[in-house]
Design an enzyme around this catalytic site. Structure first.
Site, short mmCIF file in Angstrom:
data_model
loop_
_atom_site.label_atom_id
_atom_site.label_comp_id
_atom_site.label_asym_id
_atom_site.label_seq_id
_atom_site.Cartn_x
_atom_site.Cartn_y
_atom_site.Cartn_z
N ARG A 75 0.71 -1.09 -0.18
CA ARG A 75 -0.07 -0.04 -0.01
C ARG A 75 0.81 1.43 0.07
O ARG A 75 0.64 2.12 -0.89
CB ARG A 75 -1.06 -0.01 1.29
N LYS A 169 -2.50 7.24 1.37
CA LYS A 169 -2.16 7.31 2.70
C LYS A 169 -1.11 8.31 2.89
O LYS A 169 0.14 7.99 3.02
CB LYS A 169 -1.82 5.92 3.46
N GLU A 202 -16.07 6.83 5.81
CA GLU A 202 -15.08 6.29 6.59
C GLU A 202 -14.85 7.36 7.96
O GLU A 202 -15.34 8.08 8.03
CB GLU A 202 -13.69 6.11 5.81
#
Length: 319
Positions: A75, A169, A202
């Site tokens: 990721r 991220k 989220e």
């Protein structure tokens, strides 16, 4: 002067009240690992510091094993690509450095955190002046137990990141911080974001899932939000509950606020909370207002997976 500065740093760290201990850090700036917290620093001209041009990820350390190391590493590499940050080393070398840093720390329970930055060089906006991207790793010991007590959440009034940034991220966490603070100011644990179409998205650093009255596990799709490694692992492990008849099915897609608030269970999912039940959202009590059986079953599955899961999710650390 330098000696006095180091002494001041150590004195400040000694007076800090925290359950976390920083046991080891790797920096590509000095090309090695230090176990001295006073030396765990990064340059101010690193573009991650003054421009937010950096990405990060994490992995849990459980009984001497790294949990979902490869999933998190994949990721951060995707995040770096989306942030136009070239890797300072190949994937194999990054992975080796992560394991070596945990080994040097001698940490058996805690978390591994790591960052990829555009690099150091100047205080300009563009990274053109950066000589090379940088890689930082830190090992944090944390003996705090995972808590399964139900929490309250609210709907966030802080604007959600657009999908181009929400799926990366990155270190740009100001919206996340403000959302978390907004929740804490009302006595809640977290604030839930809705996407641009009004569907459930989220939390500030966790995904969210629901169990309907028909015992269907619902989870918002990941096309506009961060693809949570813990959430994706839960989707895999939850298939066991379907086989056992505790769940009738699993669905990933758009979830309305009405569906969420009428659910039998609401669950927060993330590497920090693992599986945390929600008993109230805004003024709406979820289910019977108590922690639900599916949340507990999913937590048990995750904890078992961390303790004895397959090699694909557990990497032994050679201490």
């Amino acid at each position: 002067m330098f000696v006095k500065a180091i002494e001041r740093i150590k004195s400040t760290q000694a007076n800090q009240k925290s359950k976390q201990q920083f046991l080891a850090m790797y920096s590509s700036i000095f090309g090695g690992i230090t176990t001295d917290p006073a030396a765990m620093v990064i340059p101010m001209d690193d573009h991650m510091v003054h421009r937010g041009h950096g990405v990060f990820d994490t992995a849990a350390i459980c009984d001497g094993y790294l949990y979902e190391l490869d999933q998190h590493l994949d990721r951060i590499i995707r995040s770096a690509s989306m942030a136009k940050i070239q890797l300072p080393f190949d994937r194999k070398s990054l992975r080796r450095i992560l394991i070596q840093t945990v080994s040097a720390s001698n940490c058996r329970k805690g978390s591994l955190r790591y960052w990829l930055s555009a690099g150091v060089g100047d205080f300009q906006l563009s990274p053109v002046g950066c000589h090379q991207s940088t890689f930082y790793v830190i090992v944090i010991q944390d003996d705090s137990p995972f808590v399964s007590k139900g929490v309250k959440v609210i709907t966030s009034s802080i604007p959600i990141k657009p999908p181009q940034f929400g799926t990366v991220k990155s270190v740009n966490y100001l919206p996340n911080v403000l959302s978390k603070m907004e929740a804490e100011e009302t006595g809640a644990f977290a604030a839930i974001w809705l996407d641009g179409e009004g569907f459930i998205a989220e939390g500030p650093n966790m995904n969210v899932a629901f169990v309907t009255k028909e015992r269907l596990l619902l989870m918002p799709q990941f096309d506009k939000i961060l693809s949570g490694c813990t959430a994706k692992r839960v989707l895999t492990l939850a298939k066991a509950l379907v086989r056992e008849g505790k769940l009738h099915g699993i669905k990933v897609g758009n979830v309305t606020v009405e569906e969420g608030k009428k659910a039998e269970e609401m669950i927060l999912l993330g590497s920090g909370v693992l599986v945390r039940p929600v008993v109230q959202w805004d003024e709406q009590v979820i289910g019977n207002g108590k922690e639900g059986p599916i949340a507990q079953a999913l937590l048990d599955l995750i904890l078992e997976d961390m303790q004895s899961g397959p090699p694909t999710v557990r990497v032994a650390v050679p201490y």
